[in-house]
Design a protein around this motif. Structure first.
Motif, PDB file in Angstrom:
ATOM      1  N   ILE A  71      -6.160  16.324  -1.735  1.00  0.00           N
ATOM      2  CA  ILE A  71      -6.266  15.099  -2.555  1.00  0.00           C
ATOM      3  C   ILE A  71      -7.090  14.083  -1.779  1.00  0.00           C
ATOM      4  CG2 ILE A  71      -5.023  13.109  -3.507  1.00  0.00           C
ATOM      5  CD1 ILE A  71      -2.661  14.896  -4.065  1.00  0.00           C
ATOM      6  N   MET A  72      -7.991  13.416  -2.455  1.00  0.00           N
ATOM      7  CA  MET A  72      -8.723  12.279  -1.900  1.00  0.00           C
ATOM      8  C   MET A  72      -8.893  11.280  -3.029  1.00  0.00           C
ATOM      9  SD  MET A  72     -12.338  12.056   0.165  1.00  0.00           S
ATOM     10  CE  MET A  72     -11.595  12.681   1.682  1.00  0.00           C
ATOM     11  N   ALA A  73      -8.293  10.112  -2.913  1.00  0.00           N
ATOM     12  CA  ALA A  73      -8.279   9.187  -4.044  1.00  0.00           C
ATOM     13  C   ALA A  73      -8.204   7.741  -3.578  1.00  0.00           C
ATOM     14  CB  ALA A  73      -7.087   9.490  -4.952  1.00  0.00           C
ATOM     15  N   ASN A  74      -8.735   6.853  -4.438  1.00  0.00           N
ATOM     16  CA  ASN A  74      -8.523   5.423  -4.258  1.00  0.00           C
ATOM     17  C   ASN A  74      -7.098   5.098  -4.684  1.00  0.00           C
ATOM     18  OD1 ASN A  74     -11.268   5.742  -3.988  1.00  0.00           O
ATOM     19  ND2 ASN A  74     -11.786   3.941  -5.212  1.00  0.00           N
ATOM     20  N   LEU A  75      -6.477   4.187  -3.977  1.00  0.00           N
ATOM     21  CA  LEU A  75      -5.127   3.758  -4.358  1.00  0.00           C
ATOM     22  C   LEU A  75      -5.210   2.546  -5.284  1.00  0.00           C
ATOM     23  CD1 LEU A  75      -3.237   4.054  -0.960  1.00  0.00           C
ATOM     24  CD2 LEU A  75      -2.989   5.521  -2.966  1.00  0.00           C
ATOM     25  N   PRO A  76      -4.232   2.400  -6.160  1.00  0.00           N
ATOM     26  CA  PRO A  76      -4.179   1.170  -6.970  1.00  0.00           C
ATOM     27  C   PRO A  76      -4.082  -0.054  -6.066  1.00  0.00           C
ATOM     28  CG  PRO A  76      -2.590   2.807  -7.752  1.00  0.00           C
ATOM     29  CD  PRO A  76      -3.115   3.314  -6.444  1.00  0.00           C
ATOM     30  N   HIS A  77      -4.569  -1.158  -6.556  1.00  0.00           N
ATOM     31  CA  HIS A  77      -4.485  -2.404  -5.783  1.00  0.00           C
ATOM     32  C   HIS A  77      -3.021  -2.703  -5.502  1.00  0.00           C
ATOM     33  CE1 HIS A  77      -5.141  -6.471  -4.404  1.00  0.00           C
ATOM     34  NE2 HIS A  77      -6.450  -6.332  -4.558  1.00  0.00           N
ATOM     35  N   PRO A  78      -2.654  -2.934  -4.229  1.00  0.00           N
ATOM     36  CA  PRO A  78      -1.244  -3.187  -3.925  1.00  0.00           C
ATOM     37  C   PRO A  78      -0.748  -4.467  -4.584  1.00  0.00           C
ATOM     38  CG  PRO A  78      -2.628  -3.704  -2.033  1.00  0.00           C
ATOM     39  CD  PRO A  78      -3.512  -3.025  -3.040  1.00  0.00           C
TER      40      PRO A  78
ATOM     41  N   VAL B   4       0.835  -1.200   0.000  1.00  0.00           N
ATOM     42  CA  VAL B   4       0.000   0.000   0.000  1.00  0.00           C
ATOM     43  C   VAL B   4       0.870   1.251   0.000  1.00  0.00           C
ATOM     44  CG1 VAL B   4      -1.732   1.284   1.287  1.00  0.00           C
ATOM     45  CG2 VAL B   4      -1.915  -1.197   1.116  1.00  0.00           C
ATOM     46  N   VAL B   5       1.957   1.250   0.765  1.00  0.00           N
ATOM     47  CA  VAL B   5       2.890   2.386   0.764  1.00  0.00           C
ATOM     48  C   VAL B   5       3.454   2.597  -0.639  1.00  0.00           C
ATOM     49  CG1 VAL B   5       5.133   3.192   1.614  1.00  0.00           C
ATOM     50  CG2 VAL B   5       3.474   2.218   3.208  1.00  0.00           C
ATOM     51  N   ASP B   6       3.797   1.508  -1.303  1.00  0.00           N
ATOM     52  CA  ASP B   6       4.309   1.611  -2.679  1.00  0.00           C
ATOM     53  C   ASP B   6       3.237   2.154  -3.621  1.00  0.00           C
ATOM     54  OD1 ASP B   6       6.871   0.750  -2.141  1.00  0.00           O
ATOM     55  OD2 ASP B   6       6.463  -1.350  -2.602  1.00  0.00           O
ATOM     56  N   ALA B   7       1.992   1.691  -3.441  1.00  0.00           N
ATOM     57  CA  ALA B   7       0.908   2.150  -4.304  1.00  0.00           C
ATOM     58  C   ALA B   7       0.654   3.644  -4.139  1.00  0.00           C
ATOM     59  CB  ALA B   7      -0.369   1.359  -3.997  1.00  0.00           C
TER      60      ALA B   7
END
Length: 362
Positions: free
Chosen positions: A287-294, A34-37
């Motif tokens: 910013i408010m966003a969905n993160l890419p799937h880790p 998740v940190v990477d995403a």
């Protein structure tokens, strides 16, 4: 409840310390994914929204990581933020003005800070300090922090809602350890605890962060308008609760202990967090966003990965409530149940979000 009231008592449930086979240090690959995403979004947020004039006359840029645990993920996140701040200075032709960095690693006093300290990267480019205390209260001096980061931490509540443990309350959560598929009163108790906690969290940060400073929050949750079942933690605790009840039926543990055990985690939606920010009034949402799937590249099978991920987070609570002797049997049962629903678990594991807030001037 005032966020700076030091008389408040907060529950502490640190991740499994040390470097053993069930430790957080060796079982936090999901959080690392998740940190990477979030890496590029965090860099963009800092480069585009950070006003380096907030440093004023100080030559020390202070970063706080809330819920740091023991590493190594906190170190990756910190390095990413420092690189972004440096790039911000360089892009404005102020390479010679790049400040020194101080990073304040915060978690509960019972966190394994020794493991954190001995794990520091040898080539770290910052001065470091550990700051014990609950982030639902003040942990830093007034207007002292320029950038706050918190990843996979704010979904932990300050405490289990009292009502769900009260046999005389309509919200008594008998036979369950979480709120998924529980009575409406249980769900409302968790929601109310979340609202109270976020009020405290934002009130404390509003005092600690300088005007114009940023706060980056990364959290697992569920999409706006979705059912509670669309959160990994909720699904996971429902399965874990069913495993505990299996052990009750086998006579390994008592049902009374299950009745008095609930997990202090709430899976919020981005809208719920935005509502809390608006209620507080001290921050703007940048910013408010969905993160890419880790991307989780691991040699473990998916069910084993899920079991290891959960165990490192809740082993301390389970051990305290039920005893150490049930741990292996319990998480073996959990892994077996995950084998039947692994794809659905992986799908909701991808519901992670990032919110970047700026401290507004009063």
């Amino acid at each position: 409840m005032a966020a700076d009231d030091t008389s408040n008592v907060f529950e502490a449930h640190p991740m499994e310390g040390g470097d053993g086979p069930n430790s957080y240090a060796k079982n936090s690959i999901v959080q690392r994914g998740v940190v990477d995403a979030a890496k590029e979004l965090v860099k963009r947020a800092i480069v585009e929204t950070l006003n380096i004039d907030i440093l004023s006359s100080s030559n020390s840029f202070k970063i706080a990581d809330l819920g740091c645990s023991v590493g190594p993920n906190t170190f990756y996140a910190v390095e990413n933020m420092i690189e972004a701040v440096e790039f911000k200075y360089q892009s404005q032709g102020q390479n010679s003005q790049i400040p020194e960095f101080q990073v304040l690693f915060n978690d509960h006093a019972s966190n394994d800070f020794n493991m954190l300290f001995i794990s520091f990267p040898e080539n770290k480019r910052y001065y470091a300090a550990g700051v014990p205390g609950s982030f639902y209260s003040r942990v830093f001096p007034n207007a002292s922090i320029h950038l706050v980061h918190s990843s996979y931490a704010i979904h932990w509540l300050s405490r289990v809602p009292k009502e769900v443990l009260d046999k005389h309350s309509p919200a008594w959560n008998k036979g369950k350890i979480h709120y998924l598929n529980a009575r409406d009163e249980v769900v409302r108790a968790y929601e109310a605890q979340y609202v109270e906690d976020m009020e405290c969290f934002l009130h404390a940060r509003a005092q600690e962060i300088v005007y114009g400073g940023l706060m980056v929050l990364i959290f697992p949750g569920r999409p706006n308008g979705s059912a509670s079942s669309q959160a990994w933690a909720n699904m996971s605790f429902q399965v874990l609760g069913s495993c505990l009840m299996d052990l009750v039926r086998k006579g390994v543990i008592s049902e009374e202990k299950v009745d008095s055990s609930n997990m202090p985690i709430y899976s919020m939606t981005p809208q719920e967090l935005e509502d809390a920010v608006k209620q507080n009034g001290c921050f703007s949402v940048e910013i408010m966003a969905n993160l890419p799937h880790p991307l989780v590249d691991d040699t473990l099978s998916v069910p084993q990965l899920l079991a290891s991920h959960l165990r490192t987070g809740v082993e301390g609570m389970v051990k305290k409530q039920f005893g150490e002797e049930i741990l292996d049997e319990l998480f073996d049962l959990y892994r077996e149940k995950c084998e039947h629903d692994a794809l659905n678990f992986l799908a909701v594991l991808g519901h992670n979000f990032i919110v970047v807030l700026r401290r507004k001037a009063d």
